[in-house]
Design a protein around this motif. Structure first.
Motif, PDB file in Angstrom:
ATOM      1  N   ILE A 174       0.737  -1.282  -0.090  1.00 15.47           N
ATOM      2  CA  ILE A 174       0.083   0.027   0.061  1.00 15.47           C
ATOM      3  C   ILE A 174       0.794   1.087  -0.066  1.00 15.47           C
ATOM      4  O   ILE A 174       0.694   2.227  -0.752  1.00 15.47           O
ATOM      5  CB  ILE A 174      -0.868  -0.059   1.296  1.00 15.47           C
ATOM      6  N   ASP A 175       1.780   1.328   0.897  1.00 14.00           N
ATOM      7  CA  ASP A 175       2.711   2.422   1.133  1.00 14.00           C
ATOM      8  C   ASP A 175       3.709   2.149   1.698  1.00 14.00           C
ATOM      9  O   ASP A 175       3.975   0.918   2.452  1.00 14.00           O
ATOM     10  CB  ASP A 175       2.241   3.812   1.535  1.00 14.00           C
ATOM     11  N   PHE A 176       4.855   2.750   1.988  1.00  8.86           N
ATOM     12  CA  PHE A 176       6.235   2.434   2.706  1.00  8.86           C
ATOM     13  C   PHE A 176       6.938   3.785   2.839  1.00  8.86           C
ATOM     14  O   PHE A 176       6.777   4.700   2.214  1.00  8.86           O
ATOM     15  CB  PHE A 176       6.911   1.369   2.081  1.00  8.86           C
ATOM     16  N   THR A 197       7.639  -0.414   8.862  1.00  8.58           N
ATOM     17  CA  THR A 197       7.699   0.823   7.941  1.00  8.58           C
ATOM     18  C   THR A 197       7.049   0.638   6.427  1.00  8.58           C
ATOM     19  O   THR A 197       7.037   1.725   5.666  1.00  8.58           O
ATOM     20  CB  THR A 197       9.328   1.014   7.661  1.00  8.58           C
ATOM     21  N   CYS A 198       6.176  -0.175   6.525  1.00 11.60           N
ATOM     22  CA  CYS A 198       5.386  -0.566   5.175  1.00 11.60           C
ATOM     23  C   CYS A 198       3.828  -0.789   5.664  1.00 11.60           C
ATOM     24  O   CYS A 198       3.665  -1.343   6.625  1.00 11.60           O
ATOM     25  CB  CYS A 198       5.826  -1.791   4.340  1.00 11.60           C
ATOM     26  N   ARG A 199       2.952  -0.360   4.877  1.00 12.69           N
ATOM     27  CA  ARG A 199       1.773  -0.660   4.970  1.00 12.69           C
ATOM     28  C   ARG A 199       1.421  -2.114   3.814  1.00 12.69           C
ATOM     29  O   ARG A 199       1.728  -1.903   2.661  1.00 12.69           O
ATOM     30  CB  ARG A 199       0.699   0.022   4.529  1.00 12.69           C
ATOM     31  N   LEU A 200       1.257  -3.367   4.651  1.00 17.21           N
ATOM     32  CA  LEU A 200       0.997  -4.375   3.653  1.00 17.21           C
ATOM     33  C   LEU A 200      -0.447  -4.961   3.857  1.00 17.21           C
ATOM     34  O   LEU A 200      -0.608  -5.556   5.107  1.00 17.21           O
ATOM     35  CB  LEU A 200       2.235  -5.398   4.244  1.00 17.21           C
TER      36      LEU A 200
HETATM   37  P1  TMP Z   1       1.537   7.875   7.016  1.00 12.74           P
HETATM   38  O1  TMP Z   1       0.226   7.384   6.096  1.00 12.74           O
HETATM   39  O2  TMP Z   1       1.139   7.922   8.373  1.00 12.74           O
HETATM   40  O3  TMP Z   1       2.066   9.199   6.612  1.00 12.74           O
HETATM   41  O4  TMP Z   1       2.523   6.577   6.783  1.00 12.74           O
HETATM   42  C1  TMP Z   1       3.274   6.553   5.589  1.00 12.74           C
HETATM   43  C2  TMP Z   1       4.134   5.038   5.494  1.00 12.74           C
HETATM   44  O5  TMP Z   1       5.384   5.431   6.416  1.00 12.74           O
HETATM   45  C3  TMP Z   1       3.501   3.912   6.152  1.00 12.74           C
HETATM   46  O6  TMP Z   1       3.909   2.703   5.398  1.00 12.74           O
HETATM   47  C4  TMP Z   1       4.019   3.855   7.696  1.00 12.74           C
HETATM   48  C5  TMP Z   1       5.284   4.632   7.282  1.00 12.74           C
HETATM   49  N1  TMP Z   1       5.861   5.239   8.726  1.00 12.74           N
HETATM   50  C6  TMP Z   1       7.028   4.975   9.235  1.00 12.74           C
HETATM   51  O7  TMP Z   1       7.536   4.187   8.834  1.00 12.74           O
HETATM   52  N2  TMP Z   1       7.152   5.686  10.314  1.00 12.74           N
HETATM   53  C7  TMP Z   1       6.389   6.782  10.849  1.00 12.74           C
HETATM   54  O8  TMP Z   1       6.832   7.265  11.652  1.00 12.74           O
HETATM   55  C8  TMP Z   1       5.271   6.920  10.215  1.00 12.74           C
HETATM   56  C9  TMP Z   1       4.445   8.107  10.740  1.00 12.74           C
HETATM   57  C10 TMP Z   1       5.011   6.101   9.137  1.00 12.74           C
END
Ligand code: TMP
Length: 235
Positions: A174-176, A197-200
């Motif tokens: 989804i994102d990372f 650190t990723c959305r899976l």
């Molecule tokens: P967000 O949608 O909260 O901005 O997060 C985007 C992506 O970044 C999501 O995959 C989670 C990751 N993330 C981190 O790795 N560290 C963080 O501190 C935050 C807020 C998000």
């Protein structure tokens, strides 16, 4: 390689000096935080999973032309890495709406974007990692134009490689968030790539297999990390 004194302790990792000034040992913890450390907890087994998953993916990325800080996995939780100067930018790539993007734009989560997006946050916990653009990064001397161009190019390559790889495991990327460092004048990928650190999301059920389970109190946090690890097929 001799492990020397601790250089730094972050929220999810400790970093140790070694007898080689160019190399560090990172040690992954089971500690989990969210919302700039306001929420704290433990995800049992996370340290080992994140360590081994990051190294597995960094090896794949190296093959695809993205240089990384990885030198050698030492044990379940510890890895020898190149000592970089971290560029103080969080580089976020999104393929689907989720998290802060969905909130800011009043969108549901899980909407496929017309193309992947890239954004920068200024790495500064006191300021809550504010969203900035490349002009701010230049104006604040956080990176040079050449570095920003290299980081952008590598970040989209990381996305392409990881998206295809996770798809083969039945997972939607989804994102990372990734981070880069400077090593003898070169930009290389540093930090980690993990469910922290990723959305899976499971491709079929859309079940969340990442740290959002901890951030949002969804339960089965350890199970989600184990499931991602199981699908990676690392012995
Ligand atoms: P967000 O949608 O909260 O901005 O997060 C985007 C992506 O970044 C999501 O995959 C989670 C990751 N993330 C981190 O790795 N560290 C963080 O501190 C935050 C807020 C998000």
């Amino acid at each position: 390689m001799e492990k020397r004194e601790q250089l730094y302790e972050g929220k999810a990792k400790k970093v140790f000096l070694t007898d080689d000034p160019d190399l560090l040992i990172v040690s992954y913890k089971d500690d989990a935080t969210a919302f700039d450390g306001q929420k704290k907890g433990t995800i049992v087994g996370k340290g080992a999973i994140n360590n081994r998953m990051t190294n597995h993916i960094f090896k794949l990325l190296e093959k695809e032309g993205v240089p990384t800080h990885l030198v050698e996995e030492l044990n379940d939780r510890e890895t020898l890495v190149k000592k970089v100067e971290i560029v103080p930018l969080e580089v976020i790539i999104r393929n689907f709406s989720a998290g802060s993007f969905a909130k800011k734009l009043g969108m549901e989560e899980g909407i496929k974007l017309a193309c992947p997006t890239l954004e920068f946050s200024y790495k500064n916990d006191d300021l809550h990692d504010p969203f900035i653009n490349s002009y701010y990064a230049l104006a604040l001397n956080l990176a040079t134009q050449e570095e920003i161009d290299t980081i952008t190019k590598y970040a989209f390559t990381v996305n392409k490689v990881m998206r295809e790889y996770f798809a083969s495991l039945g997972i939607e990327l989804i994102d990372f968030k990734i981070e880069f460092g400077r090593y003898h004048g070169q930009i290389i990928l540093a930090d980690e790539v993990s469910p922290d650190t990723c959305r899976l999301w499971d491709k079929e059920t859309h079940e969340k297999l990442d740290k959002d389970r901890f951030r949002r109190d969804l339960g089965n946090v350890e199970d989600a990390y184990q499931e991602v690890f199981r699908r990676l097929g690392i012995q």
